[in-house]
Write a protein that holds these residues in place. Structure first.
Motif, PDB file in Angstrom:
ATOM      1  N   VAL A  31       0.825  -1.220   0.000  1.00  0.00           N
ATOM      2  CA  VAL A  31       0.000   0.000   0.000  1.00  0.00           C
ATOM      3  C   VAL A  31       0.856   1.265   0.000  1.00  0.00           C
ATOM      4  O   VAL A  31       0.320   2.365   0.047  1.00  0.00           O
ATOM      5  N   GLU A  33       2.636   4.258  -1.483  1.00  0.00           N
ATOM      6  CA  GLU A  33       2.411   5.012  -2.718  1.00  0.00           C
ATOM      7  C   GLU A  33       3.501   6.039  -2.975  1.00  0.00           C
ATOM      8  O   GLU A  33       3.895   6.262  -4.101  1.00  0.00           O
ATOM      9  N   GLU A 123      -6.132  -5.738  -2.821  1.00  0.00           N
ATOM     10  CA  GLU A 123      -7.108  -5.343  -3.847  1.00  0.00           C
ATOM     11  C   GLU A 123      -8.530  -5.579  -3.351  1.00  0.00           C
ATOM     12  O   GLU A 123      -9.421  -4.769  -3.581  1.00  0.00           O
ATOM     13  N   ASP A 126      -9.494  -2.855  -0.932  1.00  0.00           N
ATOM     14  CA  ASP A 126      -9.790  -1.623  -1.675  1.00  0.00           C
ATOM     15  C   ASP A 126     -11.159  -1.691  -2.334  1.00  0.00           C
ATOM     16  O   ASP A 126     -11.942  -0.736  -2.289  1.00  0.00           O
ATOM     17  N   LYS A 129     -13.954  -1.349   0.176  1.00  0.00           N
ATOM     18  CA  LYS A 129     -14.140   0.053   0.555  1.00  0.00           C
ATOM     19  C   LYS A 129     -14.936   0.789  -0.513  1.00  0.00           C
ATOM     20  O   LYS A 129     -15.860   1.545  -0.208  1.00  0.00           O
ATOM     21  N   GLU A 130     -14.561   0.559  -1.792  1.00  0.00           N
ATOM     22  CA  GLU A 130     -15.300   1.189  -2.883  1.00  0.00           C
ATOM     23  C   GLU A 130     -16.760   0.771  -2.852  1.00  0.00           C
ATOM     24  O   GLU A 130     -17.656   1.595  -3.030  1.00  0.00           O
TER      25      GLU A 130
END
Length: 169
Positions: A31, A33, A123, A126, A129-130
């Motif tokens: 994670v 970035e 993934e 993520d 969460k979306e």
């Protein structure tokens, strides 16, 4: 607050904490970035040698870090994950004779499978969460697309776990 009454309770408690530490050590590289994320990870792992309850573990991790400086692995997420994989395998190797000897998860997992498993897990988190935000906003078309991606990632993780346990699909 639960009191640790005997060695079995202490081993269970230590194993529970250890799993959480390994999860964090393997997931954080994936994670990262920005450069500062990579350097924050390096600072975190350098502190491990000072916080382990087990003195043998503390010494082993100190030697590992001396011989394998984490800073040499900050070129990419995959490199940093590779470092965490090396550390974990070395810890498993060292723990064969120690307090974790009854742990059923001693078997090493190859790098590719470990990387794919943790990447799929990140993934999935993520996407979940979306999905949560899309459900709040009721965007039906996008929500179905996210649900499909989430299901595919869930199946990917399940397949890797089955593969690790010797249950090929």
């Amino acid at each position: 607050k639960k009191k640790i009454k005997n060695k079995m309770d202490a081993d269970y408690s230590l194993n529970t904490v250890s799993r959480g530490i390994w999860y964090i050590l393997h997931t954080m590289p994936l994670v990262c970035e920005k450069d500062e994320d990579f350097f924050s990870y390096c600072r975190l792992v350098k502190q491990l040698q000072y916080i382990f309850i087990c003195i043998k573990c503390s010494i082993h991790i100190s030697f590992f870090m001396y011989n394998n400086p984490v800073e040499k692995y900050i070129e990419s997420k995959k490199d940093l994950f590779y470092w965490s994989w090396l550390l974990h395998n070395k810890a498993r190797e060292n723990s064969m004779h120690s307090h974790l000897e009854n742990n059923q998860e001693i078997d090493n997992i190859n790098f590719r499978d470990a990387y794919d498993l943790f990447k799929a897990n990140v993934e999935l988190l993520d996407l979940e969460k979306e999905l949560y935000y899309f459900e709040k906003e009721s965007l039906d078309l996008e929500k179905e697309e996210i649900k499909l991606k989430t299901k595919n990632n869930y199946l990917k993780i399940k397949n890797y776990k089955n593969k690790m346990n010797g249950n090929e699909l």
